[in-house]
Design a protein around this motif. Sequence first.
Motif, mmCIF file in Angstrom:
data_model
loop_
_atom_site.group_PDB
_atom_site.id
_atom_site.type_symbol
_atom_site.label_atom_id
_atom_site.label_comp_id
_atom_site.label_asym_id
_atom_site.label_seq_id
_atom_site.Cartn_x
_atom_site.Cartn_y
_atom_site.Cartn_z
ATOM 1 N N TYR A 97 0.820 -1.216 0.000
ATOM 2 C CA TYR A 97 0.000 0.000 0.000
ATOM 3 C C TYR A 97 0.853 1.265 0.000
ATOM 4 N N VAL A 98 1.867 1.295 0.857
ATOM 5 C CA VAL A 98 2.682 2.514 0.958
ATOM 6 C C VAL A 98 3.539 2.702 -0.296
ATOM 7 N N ILE A 99 3.939 1.617 -0.930
ATOM 8 C CA ILE A 99 4.677 1.734 -2.194
ATOM 9 C C ILE A 99 3.761 2.290 -3.288
ATOM 10 N N ASP B 43 8.195 20.159 -5.467
ATOM 11 C CA ASP B 43 8.724 19.616 -6.714
ATOM 12 C C ASP B 43 8.839 18.102 -6.609
ATOM 13 N N LEU B 44 9.372 17.477 -7.619
ATOM 14 C CA LEU B 44 9.492 16.021 -7.653
ATOM 15 C C LEU B 44 10.393 15.495 -6.537
ATOM 16 N N GLU B 45 11.439 16.212 -6.235
ATOM 17 C CA GLU B 45 12.362 15.787 -5.183
ATOM 18 C C GLU B 45 11.675 15.801 -3.817
ATOM 19 N N ALA C 126 7.841 10.317 0.057
ATOM 20 C CA ALA C 126 7.531 8.910 -0.198
ATOM 21 C C ALA C 126 8.487 8.000 0.566
ATOM 22 N N LYS C 127 9.770 8.342 0.569
ATOM 23 C CA LYS C 127 10.763 7.547 1.296
ATOM 24 C C LYS C 127 10.501 7.577 2.793
ATOM 25 N N GLU C 128 10.097 8.735 3.298
ATOM 26 C CA GLU C 128 9.810 8.867 4.727
ATOM 27 C C GLU C 128 8.600 8.015 5.112
ATOM 28 N N TYR D 122 1.460 10.340 -0.985
ATOM 29 C CA TYR D 122 0.100 10.845 -0.776
ATOM 30 C C TYR D 122 -0.591 10.159 0.405
ATOM 31 N N THR D 123 -1.278 10.952 1.219
ATOM 32 C CA THR D 123 -2.045 10.444 2.349
ATOM 33 C C THR D 123 -3.441 11.057 2.319
ATOM 34 N N HIS D 124 -4.286 10.611 3.253
ATOM 35 C CA HIS D 124 -5.642 11.151 3.355
ATOM 36 C C HIS D 124 -5.633 12.612 3.817
#
Length: 210
Positions: free
Chosen positions: A53-55, A69-71, A77-79, A60-62
């Motif tokens: 799910y997290v991958i 930016d993309l970075e 996402a990594k966090e 993005y979250t609720h």
Amino acid sequence: VRWSGERAELGGAIYSAGRDCVIKVWNPNDGTMHSELKGHGHWVNTLALNTDYVIRSGPYTHEGGKFDDLEHKRRAAKERYSQALSLAGGERLLSGSDDFTLFLWRPLEKRQPICRMTGHQKIVNQVAFSPDGRWFASASFDKSVRLWDGRTGRYVHAFRGHVGDVYQLSWSSDSRLLVSASKDSTVKIWSVGNRKLQEDLPGHADEVYA
């Protein structure tokens, strides 16, 4: 087939399984096979990761939120991935088979499974972890959906109500509800909290595959 978020320096790890009863672990960077996971006695039908799910949802979250930016998205996402992995106690891979069993693995740590789960009386068609990694569920041709502990593989409950093979499963994003699709032409929503049928969704004129 599943693509792991671990070993990012190698591009992750790929898990594949099928008719040869073996789960293979691949290095996507150079195409070499890392290891084989053996234990199932018949075809392996389905794989799931407790990080699926997290991958899939990335940064993005609720709660919404905006990114510069993309970075910024990549860091977020990594966090999220690291937090999910920590809460789940590390990456786990789940497999379901025609041999009526499920296996829970730590595929990048050792080749032996954490545990082997029995209870289904017919083939296991699909397995899926809840988004929070606390649970996983299995759908079987024995007409039941079973709930298991996501860390230990301990059996928790069997949802019964379908009168035909259960083909597919999906979790709500808050991990509170589970939906199943069956040969009996119905879709059923189950409450994980009270272990009961929440809603019955009849209406299809034939088997529900997806």
